[in-house]
Design an enzyme around this catalytic site. Structure first.
Site, PDB file in Angstrom:
ATOM      1  N   HIS A 123      47.756  34.447  43.690  1.00 28.28           N
ATOM      2  CA  HIS A 123      46.454  35.105  43.643  1.00 28.28           C
ATOM      3  C   HIS A 123      45.384  34.123  43.158  1.00 28.28           C
ATOM      4  O   HIS A 123      44.331  33.960  43.779  1.00 28.28           O
ATOM      5  CB  HIS A 123      46.571  36.316  42.710  1.00 28.28           C
ATOM      6  CG  HIS A 123      45.292  36.971  42.297  1.00 28.28           C
ATOM      7  ND1 HIS A 123      45.015  38.292  42.587  1.00 28.28           N
ATOM      8  CD2 HIS A 123      44.222  36.529  41.594  1.00 28.28           C
ATOM      9  CE1 HIS A 123      43.832  38.602  42.092  1.00 28.28           C
ATOM     10  NE2 HIS A 123      43.331  37.560  41.476  1.00 28.28           N
ATOM     11  N   GLU A 124      45.696  33.426  42.069  1.00 27.80           N
ATOM     12  CA  GLU A 124      44.719  32.495  41.509  1.00 27.80           C
ATOM     13  C   GLU A 124      44.427  31.354  42.478  1.00 27.80           C
ATOM     14  O   GLU A 124      43.288  30.926  42.621  1.00 27.80           O
ATOM     15  CB  GLU A 124      45.204  31.964  40.156  1.00 27.80           C
ATOM     16  CG  GLU A 124      45.256  33.018  39.052  1.00 27.80           C
ATOM     17  CD  GLU A 124      43.902  33.690  38.804  1.00 27.80           C
ATOM     18  OE1 GLU A 124      42.871  33.016  38.976  1.00 27.80           O
ATOM     19  OE2 GLU A 124      43.879  34.882  38.459  1.00 27.80           O
ATOM     20  N   HIS A 164      41.816  32.246  44.903  1.00 25.75           N
ATOM     21  CA  HIS A 164      40.439  32.143  44.420  1.00 25.75           C
ATOM     22  C   HIS A 164      39.922  30.717  44.643  1.00 25.75           C
ATOM     23  O   HIS A 164      38.780  30.512  45.017  1.00 25.75           O
ATOM     24  CB  HIS A 164      40.351  32.464  42.923  1.00 25.75           C
ATOM     25  CG  HIS A 164      40.442  33.928  42.603  1.00 25.75           C
ATOM     26  ND1 HIS A 164      39.743  34.885  43.300  1.00 25.75           N
ATOM     27  CD2 HIS A 164      41.127  34.591  41.649  1.00 25.75           C
ATOM     28  CE1 HIS A 164      39.997  36.083  42.778  1.00 25.75           C
ATOM     29  NE2 HIS A 164      40.841  35.937  41.778  1.00 25.75           N
ATOM     30  N   HIS A 203      37.227  40.535  43.955  1.00 23.17           N
ATOM     31  CA  HIS A 203      38.518  41.169  44.266  1.00 23.17           C
ATOM     32  C   HIS A 203      38.295  42.368  45.178  1.00 23.17           C
ATOM     33  O   HIS A 203      37.193  42.897  45.249  1.00 23.17           O
ATOM     34  CB  HIS A 203      39.183  41.673  42.974  1.00 23.17           C
ATOM     35  CG  HIS A 203      39.553  40.573  42.039  1.00 23.17           C
ATOM     36  ND1 HIS A 203      38.797  40.237  40.954  1.00 23.17           N
ATOM     37  CD2 HIS A 203      40.615  39.733  42.041  1.00 23.17           C
ATOM     38  CE1 HIS A 203      39.358  39.220  40.318  1.00 23.17           C
ATOM     39  NE2 HIS A 203      40.463  38.894  40.958  1.00 23.17           N
TER      40      HIS A 203
HETATM   41 ZN   LIG Z   1      41.603  37.342  40.586  1.00 19.81          ZN
END
Ligand SMILES: [Zn+2]
Ligand SMILES: *[C@@H]1O[C@H](CO)[C@@H](O)[C@H](O)[C@H]1NC(C)=O
Ligand SMILES: *[C@@H]1O[C@H](CO)[C@@H](O)[C@H](O)[C@H]1NC(C)=O
Ligand SMILES: *[C@@H]1O[C@H](CO)[C@@H](O)[C@H](O)[C@H]1NC(C)=O
Ligand SMILES: *[C@@H]1O[C@H](CO)[C@@H](O)[C@H](O)[C@H]1NC(C)=O
Ligand SMILES: *[C@@H]1O[C@H](CO)[C@@H](O)[C@H](O)[C@H]1NC(C)=O
Ligand SMILES: *[C@@H]1O[C@H](CO)[C@@H](O)[C@H](O)[C@H]1NC(C)=O
Length: 701
Positions: A278-279, A282, A385
């Site tokens: 997930h990171e 980003h 998000h």
């Molecule tokens: Zn996040």
């Protein structure tokens, strides 16, 4: 047809029936849903991002097709080596390789024609672009940071400078790169150089720095306990730090692991891995700080650039670039149903073409304007998000609650950046809301709950059973886990937009305003959630059917559940499960559903409880369970789901079909163990057994 046993070999022991006592067993175990830690992707501020990293000219890059599988290079900062050995091991050998591999296999980029050499930071915000390269005014900063990490000298371009009017542009002489050493490299600032170094370190002629070869993205990894780590229960955070000049694609980023929050428990691995993936996303593009740089399929910006800066307009207050409504648009819904009426609500929606197509397909709603972005959680969670209420277990929502998946919708978002092609084979199915139509995707959860109630249909994935004692569990929509409705009473009255109930059973009028789901990012909409059983804050077991270790210990396995491969969640009948010995009857106060093995055979669904196989003849049929195990007679009911739901797929592969109850139900439908209690004629074995049972009773009580 499988054979059904009608008798049991379990020894029957005798005690006086008069001693029977009824005990209501509340589990002495606390149930918790998964922690709700918000991701705080604090988007990098304008002064933390360096743009214009020159790799190749735009006209060449634009012509390339997006066919290079993404190559991510990991560069460790010293701090990573200072981690405890198990933590280092986990990050180096499991988490990072797995996360990197996932995105490398899932994404393609335009081939990067040469090494990545990053730009140096300038002391001032103003830069001059000459010959495709950024030039600082007069001098470059002594060090160039990417997040918490100082970019190594040999990854950096020479220091390009112009004078303050943009003339006399040149590359400052470069210091000879000795074997790179972070500790002495602060001396590389011209001002602090000793005569000695100056004489010996200037290169005679201009040499190109090495840069990072054969890569499309450089990820600098650190492991420092920063302020941000301490603020939440943050495991890791990441963002991009440099973008290349041709199409603004991020080419470098940084990820920090928070040593204190990093768990090396095997059980936590999936959630740590999912967090790191997930990171990374980003950093690769899913960030509010990059929306304004997204491009169309021809490589043209979706947000117009300002002629003076060449960048999209800057929001001075937030220090991010503002996007156009070709990327994210405000959508206002009139008549958004809440407790006692309607309000207008405005949402931010990603409206790029592939995302729109994917969300419409997902929800089966052709009117849906786009994919809603989170509006809560403040800076770091909001906008960066997917909205939790709409995409619950999608991995790019702002908090991890259960079973997170990277869906086609997130993959579509990555393609719509204009930088990537995604291989949708690597996307995982998102069950949440699938096919539920516009009435789910475009309405409040209150409206959906009301509509389903009127249609007498299951409100899943939302729910309206208050979580209380006794607990009443349910099954997840795909029967993969025992779940609980997370509807609870909050201490404070919820904000009006998040009040979803006009009436609730056993709740005094007016008090409904306190009731809502436990996940704030989901707008307090109550929904079904996996959970863990805890005993004195030690995790005892989880609620997913597929994990064998989730099977309850024998002495508390009142409903004879069985977890593992080929185990699914089935509803219990409305009767409380009862466990009976000759001395005692225990009524289990929490029940509702359980995980059992099943098989699809001879055109029917069979559910296995204890050692018996029960055949389902029609949906809704209650399998009456009476099984003696270890001297206890277990009585309860398990409800048959439709054969099609469980077996259609398996049968289809064997060209079989679910039978429809054309045969009469057999007599002796259910095995029936009988507990015989008579006058003492105890064998030594029976005495041992009964005392063992008493002991276990005491333990449970
Ligand atoms: Zn996040
Ligand atoms: C870290 O991982 C790399 C690649 O998997 C491996 O070559 C290296 O030996 C590992 N380092 C340590 C100290 O285990
Ligand atoms: C910058 O350089 C140009 C050309 O060399 C010169 O004319 C100008 O005065 C310089 N400006 C400053 C502020 O040094
Ligand atoms: C450099 O050398 C010169 C003369 O050799 C001396 O005067 C000067 O102080 C030295 N500078 C530094 C920073 O050591
Ligand atoms: C969208 O809504 C936000 C607040 O919800 C507002 O600040 C912003 O100006 C709106 N944007 C447009 C283009 O209307
Ligand atoms: C999608 O919704 C339409 C009605 O809006 C319905 O007729 C159709 O069956 C739905 N398709 C799926 C796959 O659920
Ligand atoms: C259930 O079956 C298994 C193997 O089929 C056997 O080992 C076990 O003893 C049986 N248990 C009972 C209570 O009959």
């Amino acid at each position: 047809m499988s054979k059904i046993k009608f008798t049991s070999n379990v020894p029957v022991f005798s005690l006086f029936v008069l001693l029977l006592v009824v005990v209501h067993v509340f589990c002495n175990i606390v149930v918790t849903e998964h922690e709700h830690v918000h991701c705080t992707h604090e988007h990098p501020r304008e002064d933390q991002v360096i743009r214009g990293v020159h790799i190749e000219p735009a006209h060449i890059v634009k012509k390339r097709s997006i066919d290079q599988p993404l190559r991510i290079s990991i560069v460790y900062d010293h701090s990573v080596y200072r981690l405890e050995p198990e933590k280092f091991d986990m990050i180096n050998n499991t988490i990072l390789p797995d996360a990197v591999k996932f995105w490398e296999q899932a994404l393609k980029v335009r081939k990067t024609g040469g090494p990545i050499r990053l730009n140096r930071k300038c002391p001032t915000r103003q830069v001059f672009v000459r010959g495709g390269r950024s030039h600082c005014i007069d001098s470059c900063s002594a060090e160039t940071m990417c997040g918490e990490v100082r970019v190594p000298e040999n990854h950096l371009n020479p220091c390009y400078v112009c004078n303050s009017t943009g003339h006399n542009c040149r590359a400052l002489p470069r210091l000879k790169t000795r074997s790179f050493d972070e500790d002495v490299s602060t001396e590389l600032n011209d001002n602090t150089l000793s005569n000695d170094t100056q004489v010996s370190s200037f290169e005679e002629e201009e040499v190109e720095p090495e840069g990072v070869e054969d890569t499309d993205f450089v990820l600098y990894v650190s492991a420092v306990e920063t302020e941000r780590c301490r603020r939440g229960l943050t495991v890791a955070y990441a963002s991009h730090c440099q973008q290349e000049s041709a199409l603004d694609r991020p080419v470098a980023g940084h990820a920090n692991f928070c040593p204190g929050e990093l768990s090396t428990k095997y059980r936590d691995l999936p959630s740590v891995l999912s967090t790191v993936k997930h990171e990374m996303l980003h950093a690769l593009g899913f960030s509010v700080s990059l929306f304004a740089f997204y491009r169309d399929d021809d490589g043209e910006p979706l947000t117009p650039r300002r002629p003076d800066t060449g960048n999209p307009p800057l929001d001075e207050e937030l220090q991010i670039h503002k996007w156009s409504d070709r990327v994210v648009r405000n959508v206002t819904r009139k008549r958004w149903m809440i407790r006692g009426g309607y309000i207008d609500r405005t949402f931010h929606m990603v409206v790029t073409p592939r995302v729109v197509k994917e969300v419409r397909d997902h929800f089966n709603c052709s009117e849906l304007e786009g994919a809603e972005l989170e509006d809560q959680g403040g800076d770091g969670t909001a906008l960066t998000h997917w909205e939790k209420r709409v995409f619950e277990n999608e991995a790019m929502t702002g908090t991890h609650t259960q079973n997170s998946v990277f869906s086609r919708i997130t993959f579509a978002m990555l393609e719509d950046t204009g930088w990537y092609r995604a291989d949708y084979e690597h996307a995982a199915p998102l069950d949440w809301g699938r096919g539920l139509g516009c009435q789910f995707a475009m309405a409040s959860c209150k409206q959906w709950l009301n509509a389903q109630r009127l249609r007498r249909k299951n409100p899943a994935p939302f729910c309206e059973r208050i979580k209380g004692n006794p607990l009443r569990t349910e099954c997840s929509p795909r029967r993969t886990a025992v779940v609980l409705c997370n509807l609870v009473r909050h201490d404070t009255i919820l904000p009006r937009a998040y009040q979803h109930f006009d009436v609730l059973p056993n709740v005094p009028p007016g008090d409904e305003a306190h009731y809502g789901g436990s996940v704030s990012l989901a707008d307090y909409c109550p929904y079904l959630q996996e959970f863990t059983w805890k005993h004195k804050s030690v995790l005892v077991r989880g609620s997913r059917c597929v994990y064998e270790e989730n099977t309850p210990k024998t002495d508390v396995n009142f409903a004879l559940e069985n977890y593992g491969q080929h185990s699914k969640c089935f509803d219990h009948s409305d009767r409380v499960w009862e466990q009976k010995s000759c001395r005692q009857i225990r009524e289990w106060q929490h029940w509702g559903s359980g995980c059992y093995k099943y098989k699809c055979e001879s055109g029917r669904l069979h559910i296995i409880v204890g050692n018996y196989t029960y055949t389902c003849y029609h949906a809704g049929q209650v399998l009456q369970v009476r099984i003696i195990k270890k001297g206890w007679l277990h009585k309860g009911g398990v409800v048959c789901p439709p054969c099609k739901e469980m077996c259609a797929e398996e049968f289809a592969s064997r060209r079989e079909y679910c039978k429809v109850g054309e045969e009469a139900l057999p007599p002796n439908l259910y095995p029936n163990d009988v507990l015989t209690c008579g006058v003492p004629a105890l064998s030594p074995a029976a005495i041992l057994l009964s005392s063992a049972i008493l002991l276990s009773v005491l333990r449970v009580l």
